[in-house]
Design a protein around this motif. Structure first.
Motif, short mmCIF file in Angstrom:
data_model
loop_
_atom_site.label_atom_id
_atom_site.label_comp_id
_atom_site.label_asym_id
_atom_site.label_seq_id
_atom_site.Cartn_x
_atom_site.Cartn_y
_atom_site.Cartn_z
N GLU A 56 -2.40 2.60 -4.48
CA GLU A 56 -2.74 3.75 -3.65
C GLU A 56 -4.19 3.57 -3.19
O GLU A 56 -5.08 3.35 -4.03
CB GLU A 56 -2.61 5.01 -4.49
CG GLU A 56 -2.83 6.27 -3.70
CD GLU A 56 -2.45 7.50 -4.51
OE1 GLU A 56 -2.48 7.44 -5.76
OE2 GLU A 56 -2.11 8.51 -3.88
N LEU A 57 -4.41 3.67 -1.90
CA LEU A 57 -5.80 3.58 -1.41
C LEU A 57 -6.50 4.92 -1.66
O LEU A 57 -5.86 5.97 -1.60
CB LEU A 57 -5.82 3.26 0.07
CG LEU A 57 -5.34 1.86 0.45
CD1 LEU A 57 -5.43 1.66 1.95
CD2 LEU A 57 -6.16 0.79 -0.26
N LEU A 63 -8.46 0.77 -8.00
CA LEU A 63 -7.39 1.48 -7.28
C LEU A 63 -6.32 1.92 -8.27
O LEU A 63 -6.12 1.28 -9.30
CB LEU A 63 -6.73 0.53 -6.26
CG LEU A 63 -7.64 -0.08 -5.18
CD1 LEU A 63 -6.85 -1.08 -4.35
CD2 LEU A 63 -8.23 1.02 -4.29
N ASP A 64 -5.59 3.00 -7.92
CA ASP A 64 -4.46 3.43 -8.74
C ASP A 64 -3.26 2.54 -8.45
O ASP A 64 -3.00 2.21 -7.29
CB ASP A 64 -4.10 4.89 -8.44
CG ASP A 64 -5.14 5.84 -9.03
OD1 ASP A 64 -5.88 5.42 -9.93
OD2 ASP A 64 -5.20 7.00 -8.58
N LEU A 77 0.85 -1.20 0.00
CA LEU A 77 0.00 0.00 0.00
C LEU A 77 0.88 1.24 0.00
O LEU A 77 2.06 1.19 0.38
CB LEU A 77 -0.91 0.01 1.23
CG LEU A 77 -1.79 -1.22 1.43
CD1 LEU A 77 -2.70 -1.01 2.63
CD2 LEU A 77 -2.61 -1.50 0.18
N ASP A 78 0.29 2.37 -0.38
CA ASP A 78 1.05 3.62 -0.38
C ASP A 78 1.50 3.98 1.03
O ASP A 78 2.39 4.79 1.23
CB ASP A 78 0.24 4.75 -1.03
CG ASP A 78 -1.16 4.86 -0.48
OD1 ASP A 78 -1.65 3.89 0.11
OD2 ASP A 78 -1.79 5.92 -0.65
N THR A 79 0.88 3.35 2.03
CA THR A 79 1.28 3.60 3.42
C THR A 79 2.53 2.81 3.80
O THR A 79 3.09 2.98 4.88
CB THR A 79 0.16 3.13 4.37
OG1 THR A 79 -0.13 1.76 4.05
CG2 THR A 79 -1.10 3.96 4.19
N GLY A 80 2.96 1.89 2.92
CA GLY A 80 4.13 1.07 3.20
C GLY A 80 3.78 -0.33 3.71
O GLY A 80 4.63 -1.21 3.76
N ILE A 114 -12.16 -0.83 1.54
CA ILE A 114 -12.25 -0.24 0.19
C ILE A 114 -13.67 -0.47 -0.29
O ILE A 114 -14.31 -1.45 0.06
CB ILE A 114 -11.22 -0.82 -0.81
CG1 ILE A 114 -11.51 -2.27 -1.17
CG2 ILE A 114 -9.80 -0.68 -0.32
CD1 ILE A 114 -10.78 -2.66 -2.44
N ASP A 115 -14.16 0.47 -1.09
CA ASP A 115 -15.52 0.34 -1.60
C ASP A 115 -15.60 -0.78 -2.62
O ASP A 115 -14.76 -0.87 -3.52
CB ASP A 115 -15.96 1.65 -2.28
CG ASP A 115 -16.43 2.67 -1.27
OD1 ASP A 115 -16.61 2.29 -0.10
OD2 ASP A 115 -16.60 3.83 -1.65
#
Ligand code: FES
Length: 319
Positions: A317-318, A277-278, A238-241, A263-264
């Motif tokens: 990326e979320l 998601l991207d 995830l973009d959060t690592g 996530i939706d």
């Protein structure tokens, strides 16, 4: 998934097995504006969520109009809308979501709908007419009785651009499509919705002239199943690592949910586009029917409910 309550204000028998439902906000407020080609999720009496194209003129925010064909799939969702919903019934719907919209600057737009696949073409036609863009709308149906919105099309301000093909044979259908798609250039765009084999035919005929990125397809079915025997686990970063392993047999969406990361999702079949998601790194293995050919080639988006990775690690990326 964010949903809200609407009330059915009108039901019309549009054709054999096709009813239209006009929906207004139950709290009396205006609805969100949308762009042509959008669809909404509808949760009816069965509580199964299904997707329907908005087919009213896009600038109207007092109500949404959807047309529903009675079908056997989706665990009886469409039959329940036909049989158990009346004027005054409340339904839950999502805000509009758009997977197919008018591409500005084309030298010509050709809209090709078959059966209930007319519905996204209708809002595109309203928008193209309002924008004074050059277009033609071709509508194929088995008979006049089974064709929805024929009166509306014949009485519309763009009636001169409408070409009805009712009750034509399969061989004739091919020739009509060939003619309809014969004068296109690399600056033209083609939009189609209907049965999968019909859309494949439109794509085959149109792509040599306009290129695959200029053929826009609206699916209402999941993509054909792929052979999953060669599937292997991969890492999702995830973009959060944070990093999660996506095992064989589980989707990205399922693993994220199991780890309390929201996530939706809606259809969970790769049709509606809610879970997209991207992608920031790695190579997606696309198994959806909602991203365009161009988006799949670019590899910078992924439908988390069905698609996997071709690379050992995928970075997303979320929202
Ligand atoms: S939830 Fe519909 S495409 Fe993933």
């Amino acid at each position: 998934m964010k949903m809200f309550t609407v009330t059915v204000s009108e039901i019309v028998d549009e054709a054999r097995d096709i009813k239209s439902f006009r929906l207004v906000r139950s709290d009396g407020g205006p609805l969100e504006p949308y762009s042509a080609g959008a669809h909404i999720d509808v949760m009816g009496p069965t509580e199964v969520v299904t997707q329907y194209s908005l087919c009213s003129p896009p600038h109207r925010t007092d109500s949404y109009l959807v047309a529903v064909k009675r079908e056997n799939g989706a665990r009886g969702a469409s039959a329940a809308l036909h049989d158990r919903v009346g004027v005054g019934t409340e339904l839950r719907i999502s805000p509009p979501r758009n997977l197919m919209s008018v591409v500005p600057g084309a030298d010509h737009h050709v809209l090709v709908g078959a059966g209930i696949g007319l519905t996204p073409m209708l809002s595109l036609a309203f928008a193209l007419h309002a924008q004074r863009q050059p277009f033609d709308l071709h509508y194929f149906a088995r008979s006049r009785e089974q064709a929805a919105f024929v009166d509306l099309l014949e009485e519309s301000e763009f009636a001169g651009r409408v070409h009805l093909h009712l009750g034509v044979t399969r061989a004739d259908q091919y020739q009509i499509l060939e003619r309809a798609l014969s004068d296109l250039t690399g600056a033209s765009h083609v939009y189609t919705c209907g049965p999968e084999d019909f859309m494949a035919r439109v794509r085959t005929l149109a792509e040599p002239a306009v290129g695959e990125d200029h053929v826009h397809v609206e699916h209402f079915e999941a993509a054909a199943p792929v052979d999953t025997d060669a599937d292997v686990p991969f890492e999702l970063e995830l973009d959060t690592g944070e990093v999660f392993e996506i095992p064989v047999g589980a989707s990205i969406a399922e693993v994220l949910e199991a780890n309390d990361i929201e996530i939706d999702t809606s259809c969970r079949e790769g049709i509606c586009g809610t879970c997209v998601l991207d992608v920031l790194g790695g190579t997606p293995d696309h198994r959806d029917n909602c991203l365009t050919v161009g988006e799949k080639k670019a590899g910078d988006r992924i439908a988390a409910c069905v698609s996997r990775a071709r690379s050992p690690r995928l970075i997303v990326e979320l929202p």
